[in-house]
Write a protein that holds these residues in place. Structure first.
Motif, PDB file in Angstrom:
ATOM      1  N   SER A   3      10.086  -1.772  10.170  1.00 36.14           N
ATOM      2  CA  SER A   3       9.775  -0.665  11.240  1.00 36.14           C
ATOM      3  C   SER A   3      10.166   0.595  10.892  1.00 36.14           C
ATOM      4  CB  SER A   3      10.851  -1.155  12.533  1.00 36.14           C
ATOM      5  OG  SER A   3      12.116  -1.056  11.804  1.00 36.14           O
ATOM      6  N   GLN A   4      10.588   0.803   9.625  1.00 30.61           N
ATOM      7  CA  GLN A   4      10.829   1.899   8.820  1.00 30.61           C
ATOM      8  C   GLN A   4       9.524   2.410   8.311  1.00 30.61           C
ATOM      9  OE1 GLN A   4      13.464   3.698   9.117  1.00 30.61           O
ATOM     10  NE2 GLN A   4      14.537   2.149  10.439  1.00 30.61           N
ATOM     11  N   PRO A   5       8.837   3.676   8.603  1.00 26.91           N
ATOM     12  CA  PRO A   5       7.438   4.037   8.071  1.00 26.91           C
ATOM     13  C   PRO A   5       7.601   4.138   6.624  1.00 26.91           C
ATOM     14  CG  PRO A   5       8.153   5.440  10.239  1.00 26.91           C
ATOM     15  CD  PRO A   5       9.484   4.546   9.844  1.00 26.91           C
ATOM     16  N   VAL A   6       8.683   4.660   6.013  1.00 27.22           N
ATOM     17  CA  VAL A   6       8.746   4.767   4.581  1.00 27.22           C
ATOM     18  C   VAL A   6       8.514   3.167   3.716  1.00 27.22           C
ATOM     19  CG1 VAL A   6      11.125   4.710   4.218  1.00 27.22           C
ATOM     20  CG2 VAL A   6       9.743   6.236   2.837  1.00 27.22           C
ATOM     21  N   TRP A   7       8.558   2.311   4.610  1.00 28.54           N
ATOM     22  CA  TRP A   7       8.691   1.064   3.913  1.00 28.54           C
ATOM     23  C   TRP A   7       7.383   0.784   3.349  1.00 28.54           C
ATOM     24  CZ3 TRP A   7      11.703  -2.564   1.984  1.00 28.54           C
ATOM     25  CH2 TRP A   7      11.167  -3.983   1.842  1.00 28.54           C
ATOM     26  N   ALA A   8       6.453   1.026   3.802  1.00 24.40           N
ATOM     27  CA  ALA A   8       5.278   0.996   3.277  1.00 24.40           C
ATOM     28  C   ALA A   8       5.052   1.485   1.765  1.00 24.40           C
ATOM     29  CB  ALA A   8       4.062   1.439   4.004  1.00 24.40           C
ATOM     30  N   GLU A   9       5.396   2.822   1.601  1.00 23.39           N
ATOM     31  CA  GLU A   9       5.545   3.618   0.418  1.00 23.39           C
ATOM     32  C   GLU A   9       6.466   2.865  -0.376  1.00 23.39           C
ATOM     33  OE1 GLU A   9       6.363   7.667  -1.461  1.00 23.39           O
ATOM     34  OE2 GLU A   9       6.587   7.496   0.753  1.00 23.39           O
ATOM     35  N   LEU A  10       7.556   2.320   0.030  1.00 23.01           N
ATOM     36  CA  LEU A  10       8.511   1.706  -0.919  1.00 23.01           C
ATOM     37  C   LEU A  10       7.930   0.362  -1.463  1.00 23.01           C
ATOM     38  CD1 LEU A  10      11.368   1.361  -2.077  1.00 23.01           C
ATOM     39  CD2 LEU A  10      12.150   0.380   0.141  1.00 23.01           C
ATOM     40  N   ARG A  11       7.418  -0.540  -0.547  1.00 22.17           N
ATOM     41  CA  ARG A  11       6.698  -1.501  -1.088  1.00 22.17           C
ATOM     42  C   ARG A  11       5.682  -1.435  -2.065  1.00 22.17           C
ATOM     43  NH1 ARG A  11       4.710  -6.233   2.428  1.00 22.17           N
ATOM     44  NH2 ARG A  11       5.158  -7.117   0.712  1.00 22.17           N
ATOM     45  N   ARG A  47       0.896  -1.194   0.027  1.00 22.54           N
ATOM     46  CA  ARG A  47       0.150  -0.033   0.049  1.00 22.54           C
ATOM     47  C   ARG A  47       0.958   1.235  -0.042  1.00 22.54           C
ATOM     48  NH1 ARG A  47      -1.444   1.551   6.185  1.00 22.54           N
ATOM     49  NH2 ARG A  47       0.501   0.756   7.153  1.00 22.54           N
ATOM     50  N   PRO A  48       0.393   2.491  -0.393  1.00 19.21           N
ATOM     51  CA  PRO A  48       1.020   3.444  -0.236  1.00 19.21           C
ATOM     52  C   PRO A  48       0.920   4.072   1.106  1.00 19.21           C
ATOM     53  CG  PRO A  48      -0.984   3.935  -1.088  1.00 19.21           C
ATOM     54  CD  PRO A  48      -1.016   2.511  -1.161  1.00 19.21           C
ATOM     55  N   ARG A  49       2.090   4.830   1.699  1.00 19.71           N
ATOM     56  CA  ARG A  49       1.727   5.479   3.046  1.00 19.71           C
ATOM     57  C   ARG A  49       0.432   6.434   3.032  1.00 19.71           C
ATOM     58  NH1 ARG A  49       6.852   8.363   5.412  1.00 19.71           N
ATOM     59  NH2 ARG A  49       5.655   8.186   7.208  1.00 19.71           N
ATOM     60  N   LEU A  50      -0.184   6.612   3.962  1.00 22.14           N
ATOM     61  CA  LEU A  50      -1.283   7.376   4.172  1.00 22.14           C
ATOM     62  C   LEU A  50      -1.029   8.749   4.693  1.00 22.14           C
ATOM     63  CD1 LEU A  50      -3.428   4.713   6.009  1.00 22.14           C
ATOM     64  CD2 LEU A  50      -3.576   5.161   3.611  1.00 22.14           C
ATOM     65  N   GLY A  51      -1.150   9.599   3.781  1.00 22.42           N
ATOM     66  CA  GLY A  51      -0.938  10.955   4.107  1.00 22.42           C
ATOM     67  C   GLY A  51      -1.861  11.607   5.269  1.00 22.42           C
ATOM     68  N   ALA A  52      -3.100  10.946   5.166  1.00 20.87           N
ATOM     69  CA  ALA A  52      -4.131  11.397   6.285  1.00 20.87           C
ATOM     70  C   ALA A  52      -3.478  11.042   7.529  1.00 20.87           C
ATOM     71  CB  ALA A  52      -5.193  10.835   6.121  1.00 20.87           C
ATOM     72  N   LEU A  53      -2.498  10.263   7.558  1.00 25.01           N
ATOM     73  CA  LEU A  53      -2.037   9.992   9.187  1.00 25.01           C
ATOM     74  C   LEU A  53      -1.426  11.025   9.710  1.00 25.01           C
ATOM     75  CD1 LEU A  53      -0.429   6.558   8.583  1.00 25.01           C
ATOM     76  CD2 LEU A  53      -2.596   6.947   9.833  1.00 25.01           C
ATOM     77  N   VAL A  54      -0.889  12.031   9.143  1.00 25.90           N
ATOM     78  CA  VAL A  54      -0.207  13.151   9.614  1.00 25.90           C
ATOM     79  C   VAL A  54      -1.352  14.103  10.187  1.00 25.90           C
ATOM     80  CG1 VAL A  54       1.164  15.401   9.356  1.00 25.90           C
ATOM     81  CG2 VAL A  54       1.853  13.131   8.152  1.00 25.90           C
ATOM     82  N   ALA A  55      -2.419  14.266   9.813  1.00 22.78           N
ATOM     83  CA  ALA A  55      -3.471  14.913  10.283  1.00 22.78           C
ATOM     84  C   ALA A  55      -3.999  14.151  11.354  1.00 22.78           C
ATOM     85  CB  ALA A  55      -4.430  15.322   9.035  1.00 22.78           C
ATOM     86  N   LEU A  56      -4.253  12.971  11.408  1.00 21.59           N
ATOM     87  CA  LEU A  56      -4.704  12.150  12.357  1.00 21.59           C
ATOM     88  C   LEU A  56      -4.107  12.341  13.594  1.00 21.59           C
ATOM     89  CD1 LEU A  56      -6.196   9.245  10.090  1.00 21.59           C
ATOM     90  CD2 LEU A  56      -7.468  10.957  11.647  1.00 21.59           C
ATOM     91  N   ALA A  57      -2.773  12.328  13.250  1.00 20.98           N
ATOM     92  CA  ALA A  57      -1.779  12.303  14.585  1.00 20.98           C
ATOM     93  C   ALA A  57      -2.112  13.462  15.489  1.00 20.98           C
ATOM     94  CB  ALA A  57      -0.441  12.221  14.052  1.00 20.98           C
ATOM     95  N   GLY A  58      -2.203  14.623  14.712  1.00 19.08           N
ATOM     96  CA  GLY A  58      -2.639  16.022  15.308  1.00 19.08           C
ATOM     97  C   GLY A  58      -3.985  15.783  16.092  1.00 19.08           C
ATOM     98  N   LEU A  59      -4.924  15.152  15.617  1.00 23.86           N
ATOM     99  CA  LEU A  59      -6.121  15.066  16.226  1.00 23.86           C
ATOM    100  C   LEU A  59      -5.966  14.117  17.503  1.00 23.86           C
ATOM    101  CD1 LEU A  59      -9.204  14.745  16.109  1.00 23.86           C
ATOM    102  CD2 LEU A  59      -9.162  12.609  14.972  1.00 23.86           C
ATOM    103  N   VAL A  60      -5.274  13.034  17.419  1.00 26.31           N
ATOM    104  CA  VAL A  60      -4.920  12.301  18.553  1.00 26.31           C
ATOM    105  C   VAL A  60      -4.255  13.121  19.777  1.00 26.31           C
ATOM    106  CG1 VAL A  60      -3.552  10.299  19.537  1.00 26.31           C
ATOM    107  CG2 VAL A  60      -4.739   9.785  17.248  1.00 26.31           C
ATOM    108  N   LEU A  61      -3.136  13.741  19.255  1.00 24.40           N
ATOM    109  CA  LEU A  61      -2.723  14.834  20.384  1.00 24.40           C
ATOM    110  C   LEU A  61      -3.451  15.755  20.875  1.00 24.40           C
ATOM    111  CD1 LEU A  61       0.707  15.190  18.525  1.00 24.40           C
ATOM    112  CD2 LEU A  61       0.228  13.793  20.647  1.00 24.40           C
ATOM    113  N   ALA A  62      -4.422  16.389  20.044  1.00 25.06           N
ATOM    114  CA  ALA A  62      -5.389  17.351  20.304  1.00 25.06           C
ATOM    115  C   ALA A  62      -6.435  16.408  21.399  1.00 25.06           C
ATOM    116  CB  ALA A  62      -6.046  17.857  19.179  1.00 25.06           C
ATOM    117  N   LEU A  63      -6.811  15.464  21.237  1.00 27.60           N
ATOM    118  CA  LEU A  63      -7.902  14.705  22.036  1.00 27.60           C
ATOM    119  C   LEU A  63      -7.004  14.473  23.210  1.00 27.60           C
ATOM    120  CD1 LEU A  63      -9.666  12.665  19.469  1.00 27.60           C
ATOM    121  CD2 LEU A  63     -10.582  14.875  20.654  1.00 27.60           C
TER     122      LEU A  63
END
Length: 420
Positions: free
Chosen positions: A381-389, A6-22
């Protein structure tokens, strides 16, 4: 076990902010106490490995719920072909499962969406994981993934065909391998000397195995080495096998389950890359009566022989009030007998010491279990691995086509992990 990309999910960055805010508002999702009220129901999303997947989970959940009155586990089983797209939708719509079974975790951990492993299993379970698997389930020095199941992959060979070629043992070096496939190609049986699968389903697995056998790897220490000379030499070698007719036609678009594995099971291929002990492969091989052996891939430049280890994960998403029930269910699943039963159902290998001891009681499985701790893994364990694969799945096979350029393809892959 199947390759899932799969490609990396660009939405995860925004979701991380949501998690931290909550997290800053009254406890938020997760937290050390799992929220203030606790919940009585959690959602478990798992991949379907075999026809036995759902029956196993239904039985385990019924047993768990009987032992925990008033608690409920909502099960969703999704086939691998649709799993990632459905998980993507869950993440993008913030309808996170409580527990997820999938083959990548680091980008979710990077986005702050997951509990640390120590937050959702007991100390006994945490210490039971084999060290290599626990390390491979860690991001930035912290374990987030829970090692779930493993396979060890390497070379299967048809003893009858090798004997016809005058070989008592499989080739141990690239030089021996080239001589062997040349001899096999000349035999009257019309055999495929080496069935190669560089298609989207698991091309990265097979290429990575050959690359390690040549002294290379995706990463060396802290450095990405996707396009170093050993990697380029490996892909050039695989292309030469293709162009010289030592593989089946069009290996760049061939996958294992419907391509190379049936060729081997039908007695048409002399050698193939496959998972040791996995029923999805061996059931058809043993049904057809193929007399086979297993080995590591032949090496070059004096590289150390190695098997390819693959593991899938369980992970727990931070949600308000879910931590206690998640922890209770995961501890229940990882009880040695419960976990070992799952492994036997699926024909997969253990990631814990206690289940390994149980699995070693089977003389057919014991030698494979012993290989697990020594296997070499992809850098999941490298986040970019998903995009590379994802890119490798789409484009690796082009490198071995008639007009393919192995160096150019690997240079493109390197740009993903180290953008200029």
């Amino acid at each position: 076990m199947t390759s899932r990309t799969r490609p990396r999910l660009g939405a995860l960055v925004a979701l991380a902010g949501l998690v931290l805010a909550l997290a800053g508002c009254g406890g938020g999702p997760g937290g050390a106490d799992g929220g203030s009220g606790g919940q009585n129901s959690i959602k478990l999303v798992v991949a379907q490995y075999t026809e036995g997947t759902r029956p196993y989970w239904d039985k385990l959940i019924a047993s768990f719920e009987a032992a925990h009155p008033g608690k409920n586990v909502d099960l969703q089983v999704i086939d691998w072909g649709n799993l990632q797209s459905q998980v993507n939708t869950m993440v993008q719509t913030r309808q996170f499962p409580d527990i997820l079974n999938i083959n990548l975790f680091a980008d979710y951990a990077e986005a702050g969406l997951l509990y640390r492993a120590e937050e959702v299993v007991s100390k006994e379970v945490l210490s039971d994981f084999l060290p290599s698997f626990a390390e491979n389930a860690s991001f930035d020095g912290v374990q987030y993934g829970l090692p779930f199941v493993a396979t060890v992959n390497g070379l299967y060979y048809n003893k009858k065909i090798l004997k016809e070629a005058g070989l008592d043992e499989p080739p141990a070096t690239w030089e021996e391998f080239r001589a062997a496939v040349k001899t096999i190609k000349a035999l009257p049986g019309g055999y495929v000397p080496y069935a190669m699968a560089l298609g989207a389903e698991a091309g990265d697995y097979e290429f990575g195995t050959w690359m390690r056998a040549n002294g290379g790897d995706w990463r060396t220490g802290d450095r990405w080495t996707v396009n170093d000379e050993r990697a380029v030499e490996t892909l050039q070698f695989l292309k030469s096998l293709t162009q010289d007719g030592y593989t089946q036609p069009n290996p760049g678009q061939t996958n294992r389950p419907d391509g190379t594995w049936p060729l081997f099971a039908q007695g048409k291929a002399a050698m193939v890359y496959a998972s040791f002990g996995t029923r999805a492969f061996l059931d058809q091989v043993e049904k057809s009566g193929v007399d086979y052996g297993t080995a590591t891939h032949p090496t070059n430049h004096g590289a150390e022989p190695a098997t390819h280890g693959i593991q899938d994960y369980l992970m727990a998403f931070k949600k308000d009030g879910n931590q206690q029930l998640v922890r209770e269910f995961l501890d229940y699943f990882y009880q040695a007998d419960n976990y070992a039963e799952y492994l036997k159902v699926e024909g997969l290998l253990p990631t814990t010491s206690s289940a390994s001891a149980i699995m070693r009681e089977d003389p057919k499985v014991s030698p494979i279990v012993d290989m697990v701790a020594k296997a070499r893994f992809d850098p999941t364990s490298q986040p970019v691995w998903a995009e590379l694969r994802g890119t490798v799945a789409a484009e690796l096979g082009t490198a071995v086509g008639p007009s393919g350029d192995p160096r150019a393809v690997l240079d493109k892959f390197q740009q993903i992990v180290e953008p200029s």
